[in-house]
Each structure stands twice: as structure tokens, then as C-alpha cells.
Design an enzyme around this catalytic site. Sequence first.
Site, PDB file in Angstrom:
ATOM      1  N   HIS A 109      -1.230  24.933  52.433  1.00 57.51           N
ATOM      2  CA  HIS A 109      -0.061  25.186  53.266  1.00 57.51           C
ATOM      3  C   HIS A 109      -0.223  26.368  54.055  1.00 57.51           C
ATOM      4  O   HIS A 109       0.689  26.935  54.699  1.00 57.51           O
ATOM      5  CB  HIS A 109       0.880  25.443  52.068  1.00 57.51           C
ATOM      6  CG  HIS A 109       1.575  24.031  51.449  1.00 57.51           C
ATOM      7  ND1 HIS A 109       2.034  22.955  52.066  1.00 57.51           N
ATOM      8  CD2 HIS A 109       1.545  23.821  49.956  1.00 57.51           C
ATOM      9  CE1 HIS A 109       2.401  22.197  51.271  1.00 57.51           C
ATOM     10  NE2 HIS A 109       1.910  22.618  50.038  1.00 57.51           N
ATOM     11  N   ASP A 146      -2.998  15.287  48.829  1.00 57.11           N
ATOM     12  CA  ASP A 146      -1.972  15.761  48.107  1.00 57.11           C
ATOM     13  C   ASP A 146      -0.658  15.297  48.176  1.00 57.11           C
ATOM     14  O   ASP A 146      -0.512  14.816  49.371  1.00 57.11           O
ATOM     15  CB  ASP A 146      -2.029  17.334  48.522  1.00 57.11           C
ATOM     16  CG  ASP A 146      -1.222  18.408  47.607  1.00 57.11           C
ATOM     17  OD1 ASP A 146      -1.501  18.900  46.685  1.00 57.11           O
ATOM     18  OD2 ASP A 146       0.041  18.285  47.770  1.00 57.11           O
ATOM     19  N   HIS A 148       2.119  16.775  48.830  1.00 56.96           N
ATOM     20  CA  HIS A 148       2.758  17.578  49.815  1.00 56.96           C
ATOM     21  C   HIS A 148       2.017  17.564  51.108  1.00 56.96           C
ATOM     22  O   HIS A 148       0.776  17.591  51.168  1.00 56.96           O
ATOM     23  CB  HIS A 148       2.835  19.026  49.309  1.00 56.96           C
ATOM     24  CG  HIS A 148       3.626  19.170  48.131  1.00 56.96           C
ATOM     25  ND1 HIS A 148       2.932  19.441  47.027  1.00 56.96           N
ATOM     26  CD2 HIS A 148       4.903  19.168  47.780  1.00 56.96           C
ATOM     27  CE1 HIS A 148       3.785  19.425  46.002  1.00 56.96           C
ATOM     28  NE2 HIS A 148       4.899  19.537  46.373  1.00 56.96           N
ATOM     29  N   ASP A 234      -1.348  15.868  42.585  1.00 51.31           N
ATOM     30  CA  ASP A 234       0.125  16.064  42.445  1.00 51.31           C
ATOM     31  C   ASP A 234       1.157  14.809  42.742  1.00 51.31           C
ATOM     32  O   ASP A 234       2.014  14.769  42.577  1.00 51.31           O
ATOM     33  CB  ASP A 234       0.869  17.077  42.696  1.00 51.31           C
ATOM     34  CG  ASP A 234       0.417  17.484  44.074  1.00 51.31           C
ATOM     35  OD1 ASP A 234      -0.119  16.601  44.845  1.00 51.31           O
ATOM     36  OD2 ASP A 234       0.683  18.662  44.779  1.00 51.31           O
TER      37      ASP A 234
HETATM   38 ZN   LIG Z   1       0.922  19.656  46.680  1.00 51.20          ZN
END
Ligand SMILES: [Zn+2]
Length: 295
Positions: A109, A146, A148, A234
Site C-alpha cells: 500500500h 493479498d 487487499h 489475509d
Molecule cells: Zn492485506
Amino acid sequence: MADCIMQVEARQAEAAEIALVHNPRYIEAMRRLCAAGGQYMPQMEATVGPASWDAALRAAGAGLTLADLIMQSAKCEMWSKEYEKNLNSKFKIPNPKLGFAPTRPPGHHALTDRPMGFCIFNNIAILAKYLQIRYNLARLAIIDFDVHHGNGTEAVFWGDPSVFYVSLHRDNLFPYNKGRGDDCGAGAGVGFTLNIPLPAGVGDDIYLKAFDTQVVPRVNDFAPQFMLVSAGFDAHISDPLGGMRLTTGGFRAIGERIRQMAEHSAEGRIISLLEGGYHLDGLRRAIMAYLGALI
Ligand SMILES: [Zn+2]
């Protein structure tokens, strides 16, 4: 499996290496912030403390350590002189192809001038730039599974046709309004970003179908010379944040596909850096299954 694994200590990344991706003013500001005791930055979902600086330098340096081991190991003389001192295992692999770094903080990120979502420096983007510049590799793929979206990594390579960025993520989780299916790059980079947003709650069958019908053919077509993986766990069924249902076996099956893609064009070379994963036992099992498939 233990006799084909060696453990090496991650070196710190140099400021100039981090600056392959990040604004030097941001790097210096982060160093000062950590030295002053750190800060919680709720608007970026990021926290740093006094120990974060060393951790962030080593998280960024871990991929570089692995890159040097893999790219230089064929030259035995350089191996023994330059890298033997780093080895703290009695096992020495003569020609390693795989590297995994359990990095904290994660990186995908982080933006060029801001921390975000637990990330300080974008470890995988720094690694990609380093491989390109130091080892003159023309084409790299980054697979990011991931849960996200890896908005920071996407932004770095948005206009870059030399790095194919692929993200499978839960649709509109964090960060919001990122990673839409029609977000595919800009300028010369159009077609070199592949976003695959998935509905909440899906599991192995949907993920593997996305790999088999979209990721594998597109990556094989691109023919990367090195495979990089933003390996977040995750999306595991036990994860408290992700809301997906990938099983441990699902991560093994993803690992098999990544290995096959790497064997297709990248001489089997894969470096995976840990991103998310917030259920410690689920994380342990998923990492073991994934690495088992790569090995
Ligand atoms: Zn994540």
C-alpha cells in the site's frame, strides 16, 4: 524439506535503493518521525514507532538480499566471498531459485511519498526496480494475492510496460475505489496492469478459476524473466480481516500455478515477500502450504 532451505539475514536497504521508488524527502521525514518516537496516522491507517525505521529498512532490504543471492549464486567465487558471511545455516544451496521474506512491515500500500495501510516502504516495488537496474532484467511480473488491492505497487508501475502487475483482491475492501476490473494502466503501461476484484466470501474455486483463465495465460504471454509475489495470506478462511474463504490447500494450489508460470519464462526464479495475514496459525499453515508448492 529442511535440507533444501537456508536462512539468511536481511540486510538494510540503502537510502538510495529506497529512493528507486520513494521521494527522498519522504524517506528523510520517516527517519526523523521514527527517531522522534513515531506517530499514529489514522488517515493513512499507518502507525510507526521508534523501532520502525530499522524494521522498514530491513523489510525493504530483505528482497534485495534474496535477489543478490539468486542472481549471483551462479558465480561461485562471488558467492563465497560476498555472501557466505550472511549465511547462518549449515546448509548451502548452490543455485537457489526461490526466496521468501516474512517481511514486517508489509509494503504494497505504501505510496512514493506516504505510508499507508501498515506499510512504510513499498518492498516489492523497490525489489522490482532493483532487479531491473542492477541485473538488467527487461520484464518482471508481480503477482499480488493479498486480499487487499496493492494500490501503492500499482501506482509505481501504472505507466510502465516492463512490469506486469496482477492483483487479485476482495472488491472494494481497503483501499476503497481501487483495483477495479477496468483499471489496466495508462500510456505505455496500458494492458500491463491486471486487476481481478472478487466478491466477498469467495474461496478456492473462484480464485483458481481466475488464475487458470486470466492470470496464467496473461503472465505466460508476457513472459517475465523473474516472478515477484506480494504474498498476503489475509484471504485465508481463518483471517479476521479479509472476509474470504481461501483454504490452506487453496494457497498450495496458487503456489503450484506460480511455480509453473516461473518455470515457463523465468528460469523458475521467484521471490515472495509477505504482505498481510492476521491469524497467526492460519498464516503459518498457509505459508507452509504455499512454499511447499513452490519448492
Ligand atoms: Zn492485506
